[in-house]
Design a protein around this motif. Structure first.
Motif, PDB file in Angstrom:
ATOM      1  N   GLU A  75      -0.359  17.822 -26.486  1.00  0.00           N
ATOM      2  CA  GLU A  75      -0.075  17.892 -25.127  1.00  0.00           C
ATOM      3  C   GLU A  75      -1.432  17.823 -24.366  1.00  0.00           C
ATOM      4  O   GLU A  75      -1.313  17.259 -22.937  1.00  0.00           O
ATOM      5  N   VAL A  76      -2.598  17.896 -24.741  1.00  0.00           N
ATOM      6  CA  VAL A  76      -3.784  17.469 -24.240  1.00  0.00           C
ATOM      7  C   VAL A  76      -3.816  16.096 -23.892  1.00  0.00           C
ATOM      8  O   VAL A  76      -4.101  15.461 -22.816  1.00  0.00           O
ATOM      9  N   LEU A  77      -3.389  15.172 -24.826  1.00  0.00           N
ATOM     10  CA  LEU A  77      -3.225  13.922 -24.894  1.00  0.00           C
ATOM     11  C   LEU A  77      -2.432  13.399 -23.714  1.00  0.00           C
ATOM     12  O   LEU A  77      -2.510  12.334 -22.906  1.00  0.00           O
ATOM     13  N   ARG A  78      -1.219  13.971 -23.804  1.00  0.00           N
ATOM     14  CA  ARG A  78      -0.069  13.626 -22.961  1.00  0.00           C
ATOM     15  C   ARG A  78      -0.501  13.863 -21.358  1.00  0.00           C
ATOM     16  O   ARG A  78      -0.235  13.269 -20.726  1.00  0.00           O
ATOM     17  N   GLY A  79      -1.170  15.156 -21.341  1.00  0.00           N
ATOM     18  CA  GLY A  79      -1.894  15.397 -19.967  1.00  0.00           C
ATOM     19  C   GLY A  79      -2.706  14.156 -19.560  1.00  0.00           C
ATOM     20  O   GLY A  79      -2.742  14.188 -18.275  1.00  0.00           O
ATOM     21  N   LEU A  80      -3.710  13.995 -20.411  1.00  0.00           N
ATOM     22  CA  LEU A  80      -4.684  12.974 -19.906  1.00  0.00           C
ATOM     23  C   LEU A  80      -3.724  11.717 -19.591  1.00  0.00           C
ATOM     24  O   LEU A  80      -4.119  10.907 -18.366  1.00  0.00           O
ATOM     25  N   VAL A  81      -2.921  11.025 -20.146  1.00  0.00           N
ATOM     26  CA  VAL A  81      -1.987   9.839 -19.865  1.00  0.00           C
ATOM     27  C   VAL A  81      -1.368  10.328 -18.426  1.00  0.00           C
ATOM     28  O   VAL A  81      -1.603   9.364 -17.398  1.00  0.00           O
ATOM     29  N   ALA A  82      -0.941  11.412 -18.265  1.00  0.00           N
ATOM     30  CA  ALA A  82      -0.365  11.574 -16.938  1.00  0.00           C
ATOM     31  C   ALA A  82      -1.220  11.711 -15.823  1.00  0.00           C
ATOM     32  O   ALA A  82      -0.832  11.527 -14.705  1.00  0.00           O
ATOM     33  N   SER A  83      -2.499  12.082 -16.246  1.00  0.00           N
ATOM     34  CA  SER A  83      -3.519  12.253 -15.045  1.00  0.00           C
ATOM     35  C   SER A  83      -3.861  10.842 -14.425  1.00  0.00           C
ATOM     36  O   SER A  83      -4.249  10.842 -13.361  1.00  0.00           O
ATOM     37  N   TYR A  84      -3.265   9.731 -15.030  1.00  0.00           N
ATOM     38  CA  TYR A  84      -3.640   8.570 -14.148  1.00  0.00           C
ATOM     39  C   TYR A  84      -2.731   8.296 -13.390  1.00  0.00           C
ATOM     40  O   TYR A  84      -3.016   7.306 -12.576  1.00  0.00           O
ATOM     41  N   ALA A  85      -1.477   8.949 -13.451  1.00  0.00           N
ATOM     42  CA  ALA A  85      -0.612   8.730 -12.509  1.00  0.00           C
ATOM     43  C   ALA A  85      -0.912   9.801 -11.251  1.00  0.00           C
ATOM     44  O   ALA A  85      -0.515   9.487  -9.925  1.00  0.00           O
ATOM     45  N   ALA A  86      -1.262  10.936 -11.610  1.00  0.00           N
ATOM     46  CA  ALA A  86      -1.679  12.010 -10.476  1.00  0.00           C
ATOM     47  C   ALA A  86      -2.926  11.507  -9.836  1.00  0.00           C
ATOM     48  O   ALA A  86      -3.107  11.882  -8.731  1.00  0.00           O
ATOM     49  N   LEU A  87      -3.844  11.220 -10.552  1.00  0.00           N
ATOM     50  CA  LEU A  87      -5.232  10.950 -10.326  1.00  0.00           C
ATOM     51  C   LEU A  87      -5.668   9.581 -10.423  1.00  0.00           C
ATOM     52  O   LEU A  87      -6.553   9.554 -11.361  1.00  0.00           O
ATOM     53  N   PRO A  88      -5.123   8.705  -9.910  1.00  0.00           N
ATOM     54  CA  PRO A  88      -5.438   7.142 -10.392  1.00  0.00           C
ATOM     55  C   PRO A  88      -7.004   6.875 -10.178  1.00  0.00           C
ATOM     56  O   PRO A  88      -7.767   7.628  -9.535  1.00  0.00           O
ATOM     57  N   VAL A  89      -7.433   5.776 -10.691  1.00  0.00           N
ATOM     58  CA  VAL A  89      -9.077   5.481 -10.781  1.00  0.00           C
ATOM     59  C   VAL A  89      -9.355   5.201  -9.354  1.00  0.00           C
ATOM     60  O   VAL A  89     -10.449   5.513  -8.945  1.00  0.00           O
ATOM     61  N   SER A  90      -8.324   4.564  -8.539  1.00  0.00           N
ATOM     62  CA  SER A  90      -8.736   4.249  -7.206  1.00  0.00           C
ATOM     63  C   SER A  90      -8.941   5.325  -6.245  1.00  0.00           C
ATOM     64  O   SER A  90      -9.257   5.179  -5.136  1.00  0.00           O
ATOM     65  N   ALA A  91      -8.620   6.587  -6.594  1.00  0.00           N
ATOM     66  CA  ALA A  91      -8.488   7.777  -5.826  1.00  0.00           C
ATOM     67  C   ALA A  91      -9.793   8.136  -5.626  1.00  0.00           C
ATOM     68  O   ALA A  91      -9.931   9.313  -4.773  1.00  0.00           O
ATOM     69  N   TYR A  92     -10.745   8.199  -6.641  1.00  0.00           N
ATOM     70  CA  TYR A  92     -12.028   8.825  -6.824  1.00  0.00           C
ATOM     71  C   TYR A  92     -11.991  10.344  -6.909  1.00  0.00           C
ATOM     72  O   TYR A  92     -10.985  10.907  -6.694  1.00  0.00           O
ATOM     73  N   PHE A  93     -13.144  10.968  -7.236  1.00  0.00           N
ATOM     74  CA  PHE A  93     -12.983  12.366  -7.776  1.00  0.00           C
ATOM     75  C   PHE A  93     -13.122  12.921  -6.255  1.00  0.00           C
ATOM     76  O   PHE A  93     -14.009  12.830  -5.303  1.00  0.00           O
ATOM     77  N   ASN A  94     -12.416  14.007  -6.110  1.00  0.00           N
ATOM     78  CA  ASN A  94     -12.449  14.901  -4.872  1.00  0.00           C
ATOM     79  C   ASN A  94     -12.978  16.200  -5.146  1.00  0.00           C
ATOM     80  O   ASN A  94     -12.221  17.082  -5.733  1.00  0.00           O
ATOM     81  N   PRO A  95     -14.105  16.831  -4.710  1.00  0.00           N
ATOM     82  CA  PRO A  95     -14.670  18.083  -5.183  1.00  0.00           C
ATOM     83  C   PRO A  95     -13.887  19.134  -4.387  1.00  0.00           C
ATOM     84  O   PRO A  95     -13.730  20.003  -4.986  1.00  0.00           O
ATOM     85  N   GLN A  96     -13.291  18.821  -3.155  1.00  0.00           N
ATOM     86  CA  GLN A  96     -12.584  20.000  -2.594  1.00  0.00           C
ATOM     87  C   GLN A  96     -11.241  20.368  -3.332  1.00  0.00           C
ATOM     88  O   GLN A  96     -11.045  21.480  -3.968  1.00  0.00           O
ATOM     89  N   PHE A  97     -10.656  19.364  -3.814  1.00  0.00           N
ATOM     90  CA  PHE A  97      -9.421  19.486  -4.623  1.00  0.00           C
ATOM     91  C   PHE A  97      -9.688  20.149  -6.146  1.00  0.00           C
ATOM     92  O   PHE A  97      -9.261  20.903  -6.491  1.00  0.00           O
ATOM     93  N   SER A  98     -10.928  19.586  -6.427  1.00  0.00           N
ATOM     94  CA  SER A  98     -11.277  20.195  -7.901  1.00  0.00           C
ATOM     95  C   SER A  98     -11.763  21.601  -7.837  1.00  0.00           C
ATOM     96  O   SER A  98     -11.462  22.315  -8.828  1.00  0.00           O
ATOM     97  N   LEU A  99     -12.497  22.133  -6.774  1.00  0.00           N
ATOM     98  CA  LEU A  99     -12.747  23.519  -6.616  1.00  0.00           C
ATOM     99  C   LEU A  99     -11.515  24.340  -6.377  1.00  0.00           C
ATOM    100  O   LEU A  99     -11.518  25.374  -6.904  1.00  0.00           O
TER     101      LEU A  99
END
Length: 244
Positions: free
Chosen positions: A138-162
């Protein structure tokens, strides 16, 4: 393709270096490194299509930002998963104190410092069940799905992360407090009874005499509640993996 693979490795490797189970200090660092690299190579044909364009067209500074962003996103996913196990470790230390077994320290299961025997036992059981119930997939499935939710072009968002970290800490400590609540109640009742007995018979060292009975009662309660304890924890963790 090589550049896209390295971009994928930044997120996957950062996640696995923090995610419980995979990041266990008992696993040698080179084994963890090769595992992260093997998983990256396995997922590259599936994920590299959308990344190649972004990585190949980016300027050197933009590419560095992408790499740093991918490391941050991967570490964020790993930290969110680790929050559940850290909450469990915190509450199992409290359980050890509640049943009078906080003094004997054992070698750590998932940390670098010694912990009570009860905490090490529960951490070992939770980590073992993490793999036996296939939650690592499930961890690996979540990693694959993370590229749809957080694409490479979106960059890291500190506020969202907190926000995500605070919500995950709230959920994890709430479930940990819920499953450890029988031991909190047991500790309150036992200590109140011992305090009353000590007041009624001050000549007798009630606290030292009652310790074997307190430990025996706590171990029996742990024996009775251990199955439901771990089932509820894994259910909450699997729910987060599936929906978080």
């Amino acid at each position: 393709m090589v550049l896209a693979t390295f971009v994928l490795f930044c997120r996957i490797g950062a996640c696995l270096m923090v995610m419980p189970g995979f990041s266990n200090p008992r696993v040698p660092v080179n084994i963890r490194l090769f595992l992260a690299f093997a998983i990256t190579l396995a997922l590259t044909p599936l994920l590299s299509g959308s990344i190649e364009a972004s990585a190949s067209e980016a300027a050197p500074i933009a590419l560095m930002l992408i790499l740093v962003s991918e490391i941050g996103i991967g570490a964020l996913i790993g930290v969110l998963g680790r929050a559940f196990f850290e909450a469990l470790a915190t509450l199992t230390n409290m359980i050890a104190m509640a049943i009078g077994l906080a003094s004997p320290l054992k070698g750590p299961m998932d940390e670098s410092e010694p912990s009570p025997a009860v905490a090490s036992l529960v951490a070992l059981a939770a980590t073992t069940l993490f793999f036996l119930t296939d939650l690592h997939w499930e961890v690996l499935r979540g990693l694959v799905a993370s590229y749809a939710a957080l694409p490479v072009s979106a960059y890291f968002n500190p506020q969202f992360s907190l926000i995500q970290v605070s919500e995950c800490l709230s959920k994890s400590f709430l479930i940990a407090l819920r499953i450890s609540s029988p031991f909190v109640i047991y500790s309150l009742i036992v200590n109140l009874a011992i305090a009353l007995a000590a007041k009624l018979t001050p000549q007798i060292p009630v606290y030292f005499i009652s310790m074997p009975a307190v430990v025996a009662g706590g171990l029996f309660l742990l024996y009775v509640a251990c199955k439901q304890f771990l089932e509820q924890f894994l259910a909450a963790f699997s729910t987060w993996l599936a929906t978080g």
